[in-house]
Design a protein around this motif. Structure first.
Motif, PDB file in Angstrom:
ATOM      1  N   GLN A   1     -59.182 -20.246 -56.180  1.00  0.00           N
ATOM      2  CA  GLN A   1     -58.377 -21.366 -56.664  1.00  0.00           C
ATOM      3  C   GLN A   1     -58.930 -22.655 -56.072  1.00  0.00           C
ATOM      4  O   GLN A   1     -59.487 -22.649 -54.969  1.00  0.00           O
ATOM      5  CB  GLN A   1     -56.921 -21.235 -56.184  1.00  0.00           C
ATOM      6  N   CYS A   2     -58.709 -23.731 -56.804  1.00  0.00           N
ATOM      7  CA  CYS A   2     -59.085 -25.052 -56.288  1.00  0.00           C
ATOM      8  C   CYS A   2     -58.046 -26.066 -56.749  1.00  0.00           C
ATOM      9  O   CYS A   2     -57.657 -26.074 -57.916  1.00  0.00           O
ATOM     10  CB  CYS A   2     -60.480 -25.447 -56.783  1.00  0.00           C
ATOM     11  N   VAL A   3     -57.602 -26.889 -55.815  1.00  0.00           N
ATOM     12  CA  VAL A   3     -56.688 -27.979 -56.159  1.00  0.00           C
ATOM     13  C   VAL A   3     -57.276 -29.275 -55.634  1.00  0.00           C
ATOM     14  O   VAL A   3     -57.752 -29.330 -54.490  1.00  0.00           O
ATOM     15  CB  VAL A   3     -55.285 -27.775 -55.539  1.00  0.00           C
ATOM     16  N   HIS A   4     -57.290 -30.302 -56.467  1.00  0.00           N
ATOM     17  CA  HIS A   4     -57.810 -31.606 -56.060  1.00  0.00           C
ATOM     18  C   HIS A   4     -56.713 -32.642 -56.230  1.00  0.00           C
ATOM     19  O   HIS A   4     -56.042 -32.679 -57.252  1.00  0.00           O
ATOM     20  CB  HIS A   4     -59.031 -31.983 -56.911  1.00  0.00           C
ATOM     21  N   ARG A   5     -56.550 -33.460 -55.206  1.00  0.00           N
ATOM     22  CA  ARG A   5     -55.584 -34.552 -55.288  1.00  0.00           C
ATOM     23  C   ARG A   5     -56.091 -35.671 -56.180  1.00  0.00           C
ATOM     24  O   ARG A   5     -57.287 -35.952 -56.236  1.00  0.00           O
ATOM     25  CB  ARG A   5     -55.334 -35.139 -53.884  1.00  0.00           C
ATOM     26  N   VAL A   6     -55.146 -36.372 -56.818  1.00  0.00           N
ATOM     27  CA  VAL A   6     -55.406 -37.670 -57.430  1.00  0.00           C
ATOM     28  C   VAL A   6     -54.352 -38.632 -56.888  1.00  0.00           C
ATOM     29  O   VAL A   6     -53.333 -38.198 -56.346  1.00  0.00           O
ATOM     30  CB  VAL A   6     -55.368 -37.624 -58.975  1.00  0.00           C
ATOM     31  N   GLY A   7     -54.630 -39.916 -57.018  1.00  0.00           N
ATOM     32  CA  GLY A   7     -53.694 -40.923 -56.511  1.00  0.00           C
ATOM     33  C   GLY A   7     -54.102 -41.446 -55.152  1.00  0.00           C
ATOM     34  O   GLY A   7     -55.244 -41.261 -54.725  1.00  0.00           O
ATOM     35  N   ASP A   8     -53.152 -42.113 -54.480  1.00  0.00           N
ATOM     36  CA  ASP A   8     -53.441 -42.758 -53.194  1.00  0.00           C
ATOM     37  C   ASP A   8     -53.329 -41.775 -52.043  1.00  0.00           C
ATOM     38  O   ASP A   8     -52.353 -41.028 -51.956  1.00  0.00           O
ATOM     39  CB  ASP A   8     -52.459 -43.907 -52.953  1.00  0.00           C
ATOM     40  N   LEU A   9     -54.342 -41.774 -51.166  1.00  0.00           N
ATOM     41  CA  LEU A   9     -54.336 -40.883 -49.999  1.00  0.00           C
ATOM     42  C   LEU A   9     -54.574 -41.685 -48.735  1.00  0.00           C
ATOM     43  O   LEU A   9     -55.299 -42.685 -48.749  1.00  0.00           O
ATOM     44  CB  LEU A   9     -55.426 -39.811 -50.124  1.00  0.00           C
ATOM     45  N   VAL A  10     -53.962 -41.224 -47.646  1.00  0.00           N
ATOM     46  CA  VAL A  10     -54.153 -41.886 -46.351  1.00  0.00           C
ATOM     47  C   VAL A  10     -55.138 -41.073 -45.512  1.00  0.00           C
ATOM     48  O   VAL A  10     -55.449 -39.917 -45.829  1.00  0.00           O
ATOM     49  CB  VAL A  10     -52.812 -42.038 -45.591  1.00  0.00           C
ATOM     50  N   ILE A  11     -55.611 -41.675 -44.434  1.00  0.00           N
ATOM     51  CA  ILE A  11     -56.546 -40.993 -43.520  1.00  0.00           C
ATOM     52  C   ILE A  11     -55.918 -39.682 -43.035  1.00  0.00           C
ATOM     53  O   ILE A  11     -54.751 -39.638 -42.669  1.00  0.00           O
ATOM     54  CB  ILE A  11     -56.867 -41.888 -42.297  1.00  0.00           C
ATOM     55  N   GLY A  12     -56.711 -38.634 -43.038  1.00  0.00           N
ATOM     56  CA  GLY A  12     -56.241 -37.331 -42.558  1.00  0.00           C
ATOM     57  C   GLY A  12     -55.624 -36.477 -43.650  1.00  0.00           C
ATOM     58  O   GLY A  12     -55.369 -35.294 -43.446  1.00  0.00           O
ATOM     59  N   GLU A  13     -55.390 -37.081 -44.812  1.00  0.00           N
ATOM     60  CA  GLU A  13     -54.723 -36.329 -45.872  1.00  0.00           C
ATOM     61  C   GLU A  13     -55.715 -35.398 -46.580  1.00  0.00           C
ATOM     62  O   GLU A  13     -56.909 -35.658 -46.654  1.00  0.00           O
ATOM     63  CB  GLU A  13     -54.090 -37.296 -46.882  1.00  0.00           C
ATOM     64  N   LEU A  14     -55.165 -34.315 -47.088  1.00  0.00           N
ATOM     65  CA  LEU A  14     -55.964 -33.303 -47.781  1.00  0.00           C
ATOM     66  C   LEU A  14     -56.319 -33.785 -49.186  1.00  0.00           C
ATOM     67  O   LEU A  14     -55.450 -34.086 -49.990  1.00  0.00           O
ATOM     68  CB  LEU A  14     -55.135 -32.016 -47.859  1.00  0.00           C
ATOM     69  N   ALA A  15     -57.619 -33.839 -49.483  1.00  0.00           N
ATOM     70  CA  ALA A  15     -58.100 -34.329 -50.778  1.00  0.00           C
ATOM     71  C   ALA A  15     -58.424 -33.183 -51.728  1.00  0.00           C
ATOM     72  O   ALA A  15     -58.187 -33.279 -52.932  1.00  0.00           O
ATOM     73  CB  ALA A  15     -59.347 -35.186 -50.576  1.00  0.00           C
ATOM     74  N   VAL A  16     -58.990 -32.118 -51.193  1.00  0.00           N
ATOM     75  CA  VAL A  16     -59.360 -30.981 -52.042  1.00  0.00           C
ATOM     76  C   VAL A  16     -59.256 -29.706 -51.220  1.00  0.00           C
ATOM     77  O   VAL A  16     -59.546 -29.700 -50.020  1.00  0.00           O
ATOM     78  CB  VAL A  16     -60.783 -31.149 -52.627  1.00  0.00           C
ATOM     79  N   TRP A  17     -58.802 -28.659 -51.878  1.00  0.00           N
ATOM     80  CA  TRP A  17     -58.657 -27.354 -51.229  1.00  0.00           C
ATOM     81  C   TRP A  17     -59.302 -26.299 -52.113  1.00  0.00           C
ATOM     82  O   TRP A  17     -59.112 -26.310 -53.334  1.00  0.00           O
ATOM     83  CB  TRP A  17     -57.183 -27.028 -51.024  1.00  0.00           C
ATOM     84  N   VAL A  18     -60.087 -25.424 -51.504  1.00  0.00           N
ATOM     85  CA  VAL A  18     -60.665 -24.278 -52.207  1.00  0.00           C
ATOM     86  C   VAL A  18     -60.279 -23.029 -51.421  1.00  0.00           C
ATOM     87  O   VAL A  18     -60.414 -23.005 -50.198  1.00  0.00           O
ATOM     88  CB  VAL A  18     -62.206 -24.356 -52.272  1.00  0.00           C
ATOM     89  N   GLY A  19     -59.787 -22.026 -52.092  1.00  0.00           N
ATOM     90  CA  GLY A  19     -59.464 -20.756 -51.436  1.00  0.00           C
ATOM     91  C   GLY A  19     -60.061 -19.602 -52.218  1.00  0.00           C
ATOM     92  O   GLY A  19     -59.954 -19.570 -53.450  1.00  0.00           O
ATOM     93  N   VAL A  20     -60.720 -18.698 -51.522  1.00  0.00           N
ATOM     94  CA  VAL A  20     -61.378 -17.560 -52.163  1.00  0.00           C
ATOM     95  C   VAL A  20     -61.026 -16.284 -51.407  1.00  0.00           C
ATOM     96  O   VAL A  20     -61.098 -16.250 -50.179  1.00  0.00           O
ATOM     97  CB  VAL A  20     -62.916 -17.721 -52.164  1.00  0.00           C
ATOM     98  N   THR A  21     -60.661 -15.249 -52.146  1.00  0.00           N
ATOM     99  CA  THR A  21     -60.391 -13.951 -51.527  1.00  0.00           C
ATOM    100  C   THR A  21     -61.383 -12.916 -52.033  1.00  0.00           C
ATOM    101  O   THR A  21     -61.837 -12.962 -53.171  1.00  0.00           O
ATOM    102  CB  THR A  21     -58.961 -13.473 -51.854  1.00  0.00           C
ATOM    103  N   ALA A  22     -61.714 -11.972 -51.143  1.00  0.00           N
ATOM    104  CA  ALA A  22     -62.665 -10.916 -51.481  1.00  0.00           C
ATOM    105  C   ALA A  22     -62.400  -9.737 -50.552  1.00  0.00           C
ATOM    106  O   ALA A  22     -61.655  -9.862 -49.571  1.00  0.00           O
ATOM    107  CB  ALA A  22     -64.101 -11.415 -51.286  1.00  0.00           C
ATOM    108  N   ALA A  23     -63.007  -8.607 -50.860  1.00  0.00           N
ATOM    109  CA  ALA A  23     -62.911  -7.485 -49.927  1.00  0.00           C
ATOM    110  C   ALA A  23     -63.727  -7.810 -48.669  1.00  0.00           C
ATOM    111  O   ALA A  23     -63.316  -7.509 -47.558  1.00  0.00           O
ATOM    112  CB  ALA A  23     -63.418  -6.195 -50.576  1.00  0.00           C
ATOM    113  N   HIS A  24     -64.885  -8.473 -48.864  1.00  0.00           N
ATOM    114  CA  HIS A  24     -65.805  -8.718 -47.748  1.00  0.00           C
ATOM    115  C   HIS A  24     -66.167 -10.202 -47.621  1.00  0.00           C
ATOM    116  O   HIS A  24     -66.072 -10.951 -48.584  1.00  0.00           O
ATOM    117  CB  HIS A  24     -67.061  -7.875 -47.933  1.00  0.00           C
ATOM    118  N   ARG A  25     -66.636 -10.592 -46.425  1.00  0.00           N
ATOM    119  CA  ARG A  25     -66.801 -12.017 -46.165  1.00  0.00           C
ATOM    120  C   ARG A  25     -68.017 -12.654 -46.828  1.00  0.00           C
ATOM    121  O   ARG A  25     -67.992 -13.859 -47.111  1.00  0.00           O
ATOM    122  CB  ARG A  25     -66.783 -12.304 -44.663  1.00  0.00           C
TER     123      ARG A  25
END
Lengths: 138, 80, 138, 80
Positions: free
Chosen positions: C77-101
């Motif tokens: 999954q991936c979620v990306h922010r739009v709009g106004d962001l402040v320092i330290g705020e999360l801009a984009v997140w990617v999460g991946v699951t698998a059996a192995h690393r």
């Protein structure tokens, strides 16, 4: 500083992540090992991690110090569970912060590989068929 | 004679039946100490698959056991 | 399925992570981009992300479908922010699951690289000296 | 004449002063359409640094503008 921690209680990744917040960070890479319901073709019901705490702390902190020296990162932490865990539970967490994503990914991978290779923690799996086993990969 | 405390973990502990024991040994080095204890407890893991630690630090097998020290034989690890 | 999402409200990584929980998962790799207080030697006070939503959705979902096809992963999954962001705020997140690393890390890196390279999202930075700028890297 | 809606983003929107406009054009392809609008609005970004999309999908510059379509010139992106 203690960057490697053994925990005998469930981990809260939101808190672990929050400890790494820093205005200089542009990239946060994290890795988590979760307890899978299968391993090597066998159905796993649950497991237990046991550690040699004194040596694990020394080795873990050495690995994290190495990562901070080798990669252009801002901070890195690793927490590993000990005790009984159920399927789906978090077994190990690695979090790395950096200005840029290249070193964040590289250090995160380095840390989990090194922890798996040399930190004295052992996994004891209980299987659906009633048997159980210590894992001692060669 | 040297008196050391030996720690056992994972399958070594299961085989030894205890997680720690005090041993009096004439072994010249930690390798010889392991062979001695392997014979006593019937450990299945060959020495070349183990590492050895003294007082919480990995050391070489060639080191001599020290009086009052804590020796741990480290089976292949499986954390993560 | 919508695996890529634009969000105009702050992201909660605990919820995003929870959506990926699955008993088959052994490895969870995630990446987050946080708003840094500096860029290219300039002090940044805050920023705004703007997107061409229709095309961003198409491109983002294509990238995630590619990742699921190319790597031995369970979900991503991936979620990306739009709009106004402040320092330290999360801009984009990617999460991946698998059996192995291995595939978890590889797919996570693939996704963030591809999203940064081709999803129509633009960053507008406001600097400490009062100026501001669109970022159009070449 | 073809009538299309053009969308502007980021610095292109700042230069155009609008985020969307309806254009009537005789341009044979999207490349020619960009050159036309670049002249009108003084866009600083050369075409080779842009991509072009029609109705929410990337397309080639050689495509002809279609009546009633939504054309977007995509400046270099900076998400992430």
């Amino acid at each position: 500083m203690t960057r490697f921690i053994l925990s005998d209680t469930p981990l809260d990744t939101a808190n672990l992540r929050a400890d790494l917040l820093d205005a200089r960070v542009g990239a946060y890479a994290s890795f988590e090992g979760w307890v899978r319901d299968h391993n090597d073709g066998r159905q796993v019901n649950g497991l237990r991690y046991e550690a040699y705490a004194a040596l694990a702390g020394n080795e873990g902190n050495r690995i994290l110090a190495d990562a901070l020296e080798q990669f252009e990162i801002i901070d890195a932490q690793c927490v590993h569970r000990v005790g009984d865990l159920v399927i789906g539970e978090l077994a190990v967490w690695v979090g790395v912060t950096a200005a840029h994503r290249d070193p964040a990914f590289a250090a995160c991978r380095f840390i989990i590989d090194a922890v798996k290779a040399s930190v004295p923690i052992w996994k004891h799996e209980r299987y659906a068929d009633g048997s159980n086993d210590w894992l001692h990969p060669e | 004679m040297t008196r050391a405390t030996v720690l056992y973990f994972a399958s070594l502990r299961d085989a030894a039946g205890v997680d720690t024991e005090v041993v009096d040994t004439k072994a010249a080095d930690l390798a010889a100490l392991y062979r001695e204890l392997q014979q006593r407890h019937g450990f299945a893991i060959a020495m070349e698959h183990l590492r050895v630690a003294v007082d919480g630090t990995f050391v070489r097998w060639q080191e001599a056991p020290r009086d009052g020290s804590e020796v741990a034989f480290i089976p292949p690890v499986s954390g993560g």
